[in-house]
Design a protein around this motif. Sequence first.
Motif, PDB file in Angstrom:
ATOM      1  N   ALA A  96     -32.638   9.480  -0.122  1.00  0.00           N
ATOM      2  CA  ALA A  96     -32.677  10.493   2.034  1.00  0.00           C
ATOM      3  C   ALA A  96     -32.037  11.756   1.502  1.00  0.00           C
ATOM      4  O   ALA A  96     -32.528  12.771   1.504  1.00  0.00           O
ATOM      5  N   VAL A  97     -30.922  11.920   0.243  1.00  0.00           N
ATOM      6  CA  VAL A  97     -29.697  13.624   0.279  1.00  0.00           C
ATOM      7  C   VAL A  97     -31.708  13.832  -0.029  1.00  0.00           C
ATOM      8  O   VAL A  97     -31.147  15.033  -0.062  1.00  0.00           O
ATOM      9  N   VAL A  98     -31.464  13.596  -1.891  1.00  0.00           N
ATOM     10  CA  VAL A  98     -32.947  14.330  -2.683  1.00  0.00           C
ATOM     11  C   VAL A  98     -33.623  14.981  -1.497  1.00  0.00           C
ATOM     12  O   VAL A  98     -34.350  15.882  -1.484  1.00  0.00           O
ATOM     13  N   ASP A  99     -34.456  14.055  -0.372  1.00  0.00           N
ATOM     14  CA  ASP A  99     -35.192  14.367   0.093  1.00  0.00           C
ATOM     15  C   ASP A  99     -34.987  15.309   1.350  1.00  0.00           C
ATOM     16  O   ASP A  99     -35.710  16.239   1.869  1.00  0.00           O
ATOM     17  N   LEU A 100     -33.886  15.232   1.471  1.00  0.00           N
ATOM     18  CA  LEU A 100     -32.835  16.525   2.990  1.00  0.00           C
ATOM     19  C   LEU A 100     -32.844  17.809   2.292  1.00  0.00           C
ATOM     20  O   LEU A 100     -32.683  18.876   2.543  1.00  0.00           O
ATOM     21  N   ILE A 101     -32.298  17.640   1.129  1.00  0.00           N
ATOM     22  CA  ILE A 101     -32.091  18.876   0.580  1.00  0.00           C
ATOM     23  C   ILE A 101     -33.202  19.910  -0.127  1.00  0.00           C
ATOM     24  O   ILE A 101     -33.617  20.561   0.075  1.00  0.00           O
ATOM     25  N   PHE A 102     -34.419  18.661  -0.278  1.00  0.00           N
ATOM     26  CA  PHE A 102     -35.624  19.216  -0.740  1.00  0.00           C
ATOM     27  C   PHE A 102     -36.261  20.466   0.663  1.00  0.00           C
ATOM     28  O   PHE A 102     -36.737  21.513   0.417  1.00  0.00           O
ATOM     29  N   ASP A 103     -36.017  19.311   1.889  1.00  0.00           N
ATOM     30  CA  ASP A 103     -36.503  19.661   2.958  1.00  0.00           C
ATOM     31  C   ASP A 103     -35.758  21.227   3.452  1.00  0.00           C
ATOM     32  O   ASP A 103     -36.474  21.968   4.092  1.00  0.00           O
ATOM     33  N   MET A 104     -34.864  21.285   2.994  1.00  0.00           N
ATOM     34  CA  MET A 104     -33.775  22.328   3.891  1.00  0.00           C
ATOM     35  C   MET A 104     -34.551  23.815   2.838  1.00  0.00           C
ATOM     36  O   MET A 104     -34.368  24.706   3.373  1.00  0.00           O
ATOM     37  N   LEU A 105     -34.553  23.305   1.258  1.00  0.00           N
ATOM     38  CA  LEU A 105     -35.039  24.410   0.812  1.00  0.00           C
ATOM     39  C   LEU A 105     -36.960  24.535   1.095  1.00  0.00           C
ATOM     40  O   LEU A 105     -36.607  25.586   0.874  1.00  0.00           O
ATOM     41  N   LEU A 106     -37.553  23.991   1.445  1.00  0.00           N
ATOM     42  CA  LEU A 106     -38.572  24.258   2.059  1.00  0.00           C
ATOM     43  C   LEU A 106     -38.998  24.698   2.724  1.00  0.00           C
ATOM     44  O   LEU A 106     -39.438  25.832   3.440  1.00  0.00           O
ATOM     45  N   HIS A 107     -38.162  24.231   4.159  1.00  0.00           N
ATOM     46  CA  HIS A 107     -38.733  23.936   5.535  1.00  0.00           C
ATOM     47  C   HIS A 107     -37.438  25.402   5.958  1.00  0.00           C
ATOM     48  O   HIS A 107     -38.034  26.134   7.154  1.00  0.00           O
ATOM     49  N   ASP A 108     -35.752  25.361   5.124  1.00  0.00           N
ATOM     50  CA  ASP A 108     -35.403  27.035   5.832  1.00  0.00           C
ATOM     51  C   ASP A 108     -34.948  27.625   4.684  1.00  0.00           C
ATOM     52  O   ASP A 108     -34.951  29.001   5.323  1.00  0.00           O
ATOM     53  N   PHE A 109     -34.531  27.053   4.019  1.00  0.00           N
ATOM     54  CA  PHE A 109     -34.210  28.427   3.415  1.00  0.00           C
ATOM     55  C   PHE A 109     -34.922  29.164   2.448  1.00  0.00           C
ATOM     56  O   PHE A 109     -34.312  30.381   2.533  1.00  0.00           O
ATOM     57  N   VAL A 110     -35.477  28.093   1.945  1.00  0.00           N
ATOM     58  CA  VAL A 110     -37.284  29.568   0.783  1.00  0.00           C
ATOM     59  C   VAL A 110     -37.521  30.465   1.409  1.00  0.00           C
ATOM     60  O   VAL A 110     -37.976  31.795   1.570  1.00  0.00           O
ATOM     61  N   PRO A 111     -38.199  30.409   3.495  1.00  0.00           N
ATOM     62  CA  PRO A 111     -38.777  30.578   4.234  1.00  0.00           C
ATOM     63  C   PRO A 111     -37.779  32.030   4.861  1.00  0.00           C
ATOM     64  O   PRO A 111     -37.655  33.606   5.167  1.00  0.00           O
ATOM     65  N   ALA A 112     -36.265  31.916   5.319  1.00  0.00           N
ATOM     66  CA  ALA A 112     -35.302  32.613   5.715  1.00  0.00           C
ATOM     67  C   ALA A 112     -35.045  33.529   4.325  1.00  0.00           C
ATOM     68  O   ALA A 112     -35.025  34.741   4.106  1.00  0.00           O
ATOM     69  N   LEU A 113     -34.803  32.760   3.180  1.00  0.00           N
ATOM     70  CA  LEU A 113     -34.427  33.812   1.627  1.00  0.00           C
ATOM     71  C   LEU A 113     -35.016  35.029   1.593  1.00  0.00           C
ATOM     72  O   LEU A 113     -35.256  36.121   0.952  1.00  0.00           O
ATOM     73  N   VAL A 114     -36.781  34.674   1.859  1.00  0.00           N
ATOM     74  CA  VAL A 114     -38.099  36.057   1.716  1.00  0.00           C
ATOM     75  C   VAL A 114     -37.882  36.703   3.068  1.00  0.00           C
ATOM     76  O   VAL A 114     -38.287  37.911   2.674  1.00  0.00           O
ATOM     77  N   GLN A 115     -37.863  36.045   3.595  1.00  0.00           N
ATOM     78  CA  GLN A 115     -37.914  37.056   5.127  1.00  0.00           C
ATOM     79  C   GLN A 115     -36.517  38.592   5.141  1.00  0.00           C
ATOM     80  O   GLN A 115     -37.093  38.695   5.110  1.00  0.00           O
ATOM     81  N   SER A 116     -35.595  36.752   4.787  1.00  0.00           N
ATOM     82  CA  SER A 116     -34.479  38.149   4.682  1.00  0.00           C
ATOM     83  C   SER A 116     -34.646  39.626   3.769  1.00  0.00           C
ATOM     84  O   SER A 116     -34.000  40.696   3.473  1.00  0.00           O
ATOM     85  N   ALA A 117     -35.303  39.348   1.810  1.00  0.00           N
ATOM     86  CA  ALA A 117     -34.673  39.296   1.177  1.00  0.00           C
ATOM     87  C   ALA A 117     -36.659  40.929   1.619  1.00  0.00           C
ATOM     88  O   ALA A 117     -35.701  41.847   1.268  1.00  0.00           O
ATOM     89  N   SER A 118     -37.221  40.627   1.790  1.00  0.00           N
ATOM     90  CA  SER A 118     -37.958  41.712   2.676  1.00  0.00           C
ATOM     91  C   SER A 118     -37.077  42.850   3.464  1.00  0.00           C
ATOM     92  O   SER A 118     -37.518  43.884   2.967  1.00  0.00           O
TER      93      SER A 118
END
Length: 428
Positions: A374-396
């Motif tokens: 569950a913890v690994v799944d939660l980390i993966f979800d945060m990266l995929l659904h929140d962190f990565v899109p937000a990072l790309v948008q912020s970097a742009s």
Amino acid sequence: GLDIASWALILTYRDGEKYGRVGPGGRAWGVAWEWAPSASALRAILTVEIGTASLAAGLAPAAAAQGPHISSLSALSDLSAALVLTAAFVKAAQLPFTDWLMTAMSAPTPVSALLHSSTMVKAGPILLLKLGHAMPTWAAGTAFAFGIATALYGGVVALGQREPKVLLAASTASYLGLITAFALAKPEEALWLTYSHGVAKATLFMAAGHAIHVEHTTTPTRFPAAAKAAMALALLTLVGLTPLGAVAKSHAEPWLLLFSFLTAGYVGKLMLKTGTTPGGWAVAAPYTALAAASLAYPVLPNPFWALALAGLALAKMPEPTVLLRRLGLPVLYDAVAPAVFKAVRRAAAVVDGFVDKRLLSLEGLWRGLASLVAVVDLIFDMLLHDFVPALVQSASAQLSKRSFDYYLYVAGVGAGIILALAVLLWIR
């Protein structure tokens, strides 16, 4: 790497600079019709990554079963073939993935010339050419349908554009539609269309960029005489009236005259609806030489294709608002797609939450393992659904505020030196 490089190049200009802004302005259908570099780059990277993910998902099972090299693949499953087609359509800006290419015009004109003539967008049909031997029989018909639809869409939309670079972007999607349509059914024809398009489109972009540089506007009203001459030669190549164009058209069927007719219309618009300033030949030497390369083949053109020049009459047609607005396709990107993404994200969160609760409800020995999963799944979800899109948008957004071109050039020179040293070491 190519996707990230193109994303960075689109961010060369800052959001506040006029050269980086694309679109006629105004608001219609719930969409603001002007895109800054940060918005253009985000559109591009999010769209093309659909193609990258599709390619990886499509080829991974085949590579695991048949070998890691394209030459070792003998047959792709229907699902893998569908994913490969999706990747090709995305990279080549085929419908419905076309509009990212229009707003990618936020990049400087030399970048656009490279992007449109030979690199990113050509990856789509080249992928199909390389994998044609492994694709199922139905794939050729699908590629033909999507390709012809995009060729017609791009050619018609190009007639209604006022910005030369956006017009040429629509024409690129159109011509790539023809290449995609024949990549599986008639690969030799697709290959020669690829060559002639590369020479002509690089010429057209650099000629347009010459006028943009001289007039300091993305909608120049006058073109240097050298640019007009190079554009005329590029047009003759696209419709099959230079030796290189003649080789490409020698494999074509007569009904393709319709698309050459449209080509004469939108390229003719650049030449006939603008004034001409004298000179500019010294600056234009590189791209006029490129245009002249189309004369290097000892082949006589077929006079039949001269009928396409009647399409020059389309250059004088009015510009209907519906064509200027690209038949509403940007609405799919800027209104529909974000809403769908949010809905999918919420649905995934609900399903994921249910799975987590079920895992954590397990008893005894399984509880510790379930917690870890569950913890690994939660980390993966945060990266995929929140962190990565937000990072790309912020970097742009952040990069669009800085003079990123300097750092990009330094990185490019550094990469070139490393590559040269690697080649020297390999040879020795």
